[in-house]
Scaffold this motif. Structure first.
Motif, PDB file in Angstrom:
ATOM      1  N   GLY A   1       0.842  -1.189   0.000  1.00 46.14           N
ATOM      2  CA  GLY A   1       0.000   0.000   0.000  1.00 46.14           C
ATOM      3  C   GLY A   1       0.873   1.233   0.000  1.00 46.14           C
ATOM      4  N   VAL A   2       0.234   2.419  -0.022  1.00 47.56           N
ATOM      5  CA  VAL A   2       0.988   3.666  -0.038  1.00 47.56           C
ATOM      6  C   VAL A   2       0.355   4.683   0.901  1.00 47.56           C
ATOM      7  CG1 VAL A   2       1.824   3.372  -2.407  1.00 47.56           C
ATOM      8  CG2 VAL A   2      -0.312   4.606  -2.005  1.00 47.56           C
TER       9      VAL A   2
ATOM     10  N   LEU B   1       4.353   1.834   1.772  1.00 49.50           N
ATOM     11  CA  LEU B   1       5.341   2.863   1.517  1.00 49.50           C
ATOM     12  C   LEU B   1       4.850   4.147   2.164  1.00 49.50           C
ATOM     13  CD1 LEU B   1       7.959   3.563  -0.227  1.00 49.50           C
ATOM     14  CD2 LEU B   1       6.326   4.477  -1.885  1.00 49.50           C
ATOM     15  N   LEU B   2       5.615   4.671   3.105  1.00 50.35           N
ATOM     16  CA  LEU B   2       5.262   5.865   3.851  1.00 50.35           C
ATOM     17  C   LEU B   2       6.155   7.017   3.431  1.00 50.35           C
ATOM     18  CD1 LEU B   2       3.801   7.379   6.159  1.00 50.35           C
ATOM     19  CD2 LEU B   2       5.476   6.361   7.737  1.00 50.35           C
ATOM     20  N   GLY B   3       5.534   8.130   3.082  1.00 52.45           N
ATOM     21  CA  GLY B   3       6.294   9.318   2.705  1.00 52.45           C
ATOM     22  C   GLY B   3       6.152  10.422   3.729  1.00 52.45           C
TER      23      GLY B   3
ATOM     24  N   PHE C   1      11.062   8.415   1.766  1.00 49.22           N
ATOM     25  CA  PHE C   1      10.138   7.292   1.672  1.00 49.22           C
ATOM     26  C   PHE C   1      10.747   6.093   2.382  1.00 49.22           C
ATOM     27  CE2 PHE C   1       8.872   9.855  -1.961  1.00 49.22           C
ATOM     28  CZ  PHE C   1       7.489   9.752  -1.937  1.00 49.22           C
ATOM     29  N   ALA C   2       9.898   5.375   3.107  1.00 46.31           N
ATOM     30  CA  ALA C   2      10.350   4.178   3.809  1.00 46.31           C
ATOM     31  C   ALA C   2       9.266   3.119   3.727  1.00 46.31           C
ATOM     32  CB  ALA C   2      10.672   4.492   5.267  1.00 46.31           C
ATOM     33  N   VAL C   3       9.647   1.857   3.876  1.00 48.98           N
ATOM     34  CA  VAL C   3       8.687   0.754   3.885  1.00 48.98           C
ATOM     35  C   VAL C   3       8.520   0.257   5.317  1.00 48.98           C
ATOM     36  CG1 VAL C   3       8.925  -0.032   1.513  1.00 48.98           C
ATOM     37  CG2 VAL C   3      10.570  -0.797   3.213  1.00 48.98           C
ATOM     38  N   ALA C   4       7.299  -0.136   5.639  1.00 50.69           N
ATOM     39  CA  ALA C   4       6.987  -0.603   6.983  1.00 50.69           C
ATOM     40  C   ALA C   4       5.809  -1.575   6.898  1.00 50.69           C
ATOM     41  CB  ALA C   4       6.649   0.572   7.899  1.00 50.69           C
ATOM     42  N   GLU C   5       5.465  -2.159   8.037  1.00 47.54           N
ATOM     43  CA  GLU C   5       4.337  -3.085   8.095  1.00 47.54           C
ATOM     44  C   GLU C   5       3.077  -2.330   8.499  1.00 47.54           C
ATOM     45  OE1 GLU C   5       5.196  -6.399  10.583  1.00 47.54           O
ATOM     46  OE2 GLU C   5       6.994  -6.980   9.450  1.00 47.54           O
TER      47      GLU C   5
END
Length: 348
Positions: A112-113, A155-157, A167-171
């Motif tokens: 997701g984003v 993906l969190l911005g 931008f980073a990826v997380a659960e």
């Protein structure tokens, strides 16, 4: 010869998504539907072949999007979020790429984003603060997050006080520093399991960071994208025309024939601008075609409701669902430029 992913999309649409579209609209996209999306291979359409994806031509990705959106826009929109993280990871930092890209490319995982808030800069709805060691802390409010409970990663911005986008990826799960709202109730696509996210000291390690770049550099690449016609608009339009063809009414079928000719012309014009003109050029032309596509979608979905009569307003009827999905697509990804051009076109 059609690309295998186009055939896979048709099988997914006809066998799984279209029969469940009204249920997904009312009750939410199911885990079973997402499992079918994963198994179909469509999540890897633009993913690198070296990581298990298809690395298919852009035209294939657009056709797949049209097919899925026309079958069930709710499911389409959940999976549509996936492709941006794939693209960014493919070009991003080595550690995040090697950890996350393969399962996203081969369909094992769905992404997701959460970054549309970046377009509000210089406001900072989500502030990113660099931490010692290369990690990040996020604080603020994400107004829209689609696919909660269905996505495996997101993906969190955010933006820093110094004007850098990160931008980073997380659960995507409730955890320290990350709290979801209740699912948002909307006039359309409520079934996408969309929530807001409250970030209060949410941290990610250095190996979760995908990209850091100046905001101006990111915005220069981001802004022109939404001037292009969304393939989902064409997919919903085509689905409405198919309803007219199946109505058994001569007037409805004649209307479908006329509108389908216009749709084919808009589709050619829209995709020629994407394929043949450098990104960032001919923005006015792109917006003209985009608003023509909106007009056709509105005409086609309205015609489907009119042809269906009172029965078309029942929640089990696809015509009313397509009409509401069309309303959603009018504002999805909307920027000030798109809104201004659309309103000007409506004024004549």
């Amino acid at each position: 010869m059609r690309h295998p992913l186009v055939d896979a999309a048709h099988r997914l649409a006809e066998g799984v998504l279209a029969p469940a579209a009204e249920a997904h609209d009312r009750d939410g996209v199911t885990r079973a539907a997402i499992d079918a999306v994963k198994a179909s291979g469509v999540l890897g359409v633009n993913a690198p072949a070296a990581y298990g994806g298809w690395d298919a031509p852009a035209a294939v990705g657009r056709e797949v999007a049209e097919i899925l959106a026309g079958a069930c826009c709710s499911t389409f929109f959940v999976q549509a979020q996936h492709h941006t993280p794939v693209r960014l990871l493919a070009d991003g930092a080595h550690a995040a790429r090697e950890r996350r890209l393969r399962p996203l490319s081969d369909g094992t995982a769905l992404a997701g984003v959460a970054f549309s808030h970046l377009r509000a800069f210089p406001e900072l709805p989500v502030r990113a603060t660099p931490l010692p060691g290369g990690g990040l802390r996020f604080d603020g409010r994400v107004p829209w997050y689609t696919g909660w409970g269905l996505n495996d990663v997101f993906l969190l911005g955010g933006a820093t006080d110094g004007g850098e986008v990160v931008f980073a990826v997380a659960e995507p799960r409730a955890q320290p520093g990350l709290t979801p709202t209740q699912p948002l109730r909307m006039a359309a696509l409520t079934g996408t399991r969309t929530v807001g996210l409250t970030l209060d000291g949410f941290t990610v390690p250095a190996d979760a960071v995908v990209i850091r770049q100046p905001y101006d550099e990111w915005a220069r690449a981001d802004r022109p994208k939404n001037t292009n016609t969304n393939p989902a608009v064409l997919g919903v339009t085509r689905a409405a025309l198919d309803l007219l063809d199946a109505s058994g009414d001569d007037g409805a079928e004649e209307t479908a024939d006329v509108l389908r000719g216009r749709l084919d012309a808009v589709r050619r014009a829209a995709y020629a601008l994407v394929d043949e003109v450098p990104a960032g050029e001919c923005l006015t032309d792109r917006l003209v075609v985009k608003t023509r596509a909106y007009d056709l979608m509105r005409a086609a979905t309205t015609a489907a409701v009119v042809a269906g009569g009172g029965r078309a307003l029942g929640l089990s009827a696809p015509a009313q669902r397509l009409a509401r999905e069309g309303l959603f697509l009018l504002v999805q990804g909307q920027t000030a430029d798109v809104r201004g051009a659309h309103l000007a076109a409506l004024r004549g």
